[in-house]
Design a protein around this motif. Structure first.
Motif, short mmCIF file in Angstrom:
data_model
loop_
_atom_site.label_atom_id
_atom_site.label_comp_id
_atom_site.label_asym_id
_atom_site.label_seq_id
_atom_site.Cartn_x
_atom_site.Cartn_y
_atom_site.Cartn_z
N ASP A 122 0.80 -1.13 -0.09
CA ASP A 122 0.01 0.05 -0.05
C ASP A 122 0.93 1.24 0.04
O ASP A 122 0.83 1.96 -0.86
N THR A 123 1.79 1.43 0.91
CA THR A 123 2.65 2.39 0.88
C THR A 123 3.28 2.70 -0.10
O THR A 123 3.63 3.98 -0.66
N THR A 124 4.04 1.81 -0.46
CA THR A 124 4.92 2.06 -2.04
C THR A 124 4.12 2.37 -3.16
O THR A 124 4.55 3.25 -3.98
N CYS A 125 2.84 1.79 -3.46
CA CYS A 125 2.09 2.04 -4.55
C CYS A 125 1.82 3.50 -4.34
O CYS A 125 1.70 4.48 -5.55
N ASP A 134 3.17 5.51 -12.88
CA ASP A 134 1.87 4.62 -12.90
C ASP A 134 2.41 3.60 -12.26
O ASP A 134 3.43 3.04 -12.55
N VAL A 135 1.21 2.89 -11.79
CA VAL A 135 1.51 1.53 -11.24
C VAL A 135 0.26 0.72 -11.72
O VAL A 135 -0.85 0.96 -11.74
N THR A 136 0.71 -0.62 -11.89
CA THR A 136 0.02 -1.80 -12.39
C THR A 136 0.20 -2.59 -10.77
O THR A 136 1.26 -3.22 -10.72
N LEU A 137 -0.73 -2.83 -9.93
CA LEU A 137 -0.79 -3.47 -8.86
C LEU A 137 -1.35 -4.93 -9.35
O LEU A 137 -2.42 -4.97 -9.72
N VAL A 138 -0.68 -6.04 -9.14
CA VAL A 138 -1.06 -7.23 -9.22
C VAL A 138 -2.19 -7.83 -8.43
O VAL A 138 -1.56 -8.03 -7.28
N ALA A 139 -3.28 -7.85 -8.79
CA ALA A 139 -4.50 -7.82 -7.86
C ALA A 139 -4.30 -9.21 -7.02
O ALA A 139 -4.68 -9.21 -5.70
#
Length: 190
Positions: A122-125, A134-139
């Motif tokens: 959470d913090t890094t994103c 831009d960030v793609t968080l791997v769900a």
């Protein structure tokens, strides 16, 4: 836009004793590592930078520097040429060389997976977006442990919903399942 795969704190001792006793927590940890290993292989084939972030714990910490628990999990496919960025806080950018590493590769888009969902992921994103990435968080590529109030499934679902669409200026987070992410040298993360 140049991308990099950023894997946070997937270390042998990352799961604390409290909260990780449930078999579903351990199974999820195994499944997440498998998805991350697939993405590492795909990033490698696409010639994309791969950055492993490793938490340096102090004496007595489960991730104490130099101990077996501190080591990055061996099943991720890490190679000597992959960059390892060491950190001591939940924010992978805080007092680390992560931003310099990304800049040296011209990276403006991060594909993020790892542990622990409610802390370092959470913090890094959020910090990445505030820095213009831009960030793609791997769900299904991040996990944690149960807490006294929430299960790992509830925590991950909550953070996926909370972070999807989080933005700052023109940078934003998209939460995407691992199976829908393609890491090719000339394409965007899907």
């Amino acid at each position: 836009m140049a991308r990099a795969l950023v894997i946070i704190d997937v270390q042998n001792g990352i799961l604390p004793e409290k909260g990780s006793e449930r078999s579903a927590v351990r199974r999820r940890f195994d499944e997440v590592r498998g998805r991350i290993a697939r993405l590492v292989g795909e990033a490698r084939r696409g010639n994309l930078p791969i950055v492993f972030v490793q938490h340096d714990g102090g004496p007595g910490h489960r991730l104490e520097t130099g101990t077996p628990g501190w080591e990055i999990c061996g099943d991720l496919g890490r190679r000597d040429e992959d960059v390892v960025v060491n950190k001591t806080a939940c924010d992978s950018f805080y007092e680390t060389r992560l931003q310099d590493v990304l800049a040296s590769h011209g990276v403006r888009h991060l594909v993020v997976g790892g542990l622990m969902t409610q802390y370092c992921i959470d913090t890094t994103c959020r910090r990445a977006v505030s820095l213009g990435y831009d960030v793609t968080l791997v769900a299904d590529g991040h996990t944690t442990v149960d807490t006294d109030r929430l299960t790992v499934e509830q925590i991950v679902d909550h953070h996926n919903a909370l972070l999807d669409g989080f933005d700052a200026g023109s940078a934003a987070i998209a939460v995407v399942p691992a199976g829908d992410i393609q890491l090719k040298a000339d394409g965007e993360a899907l």
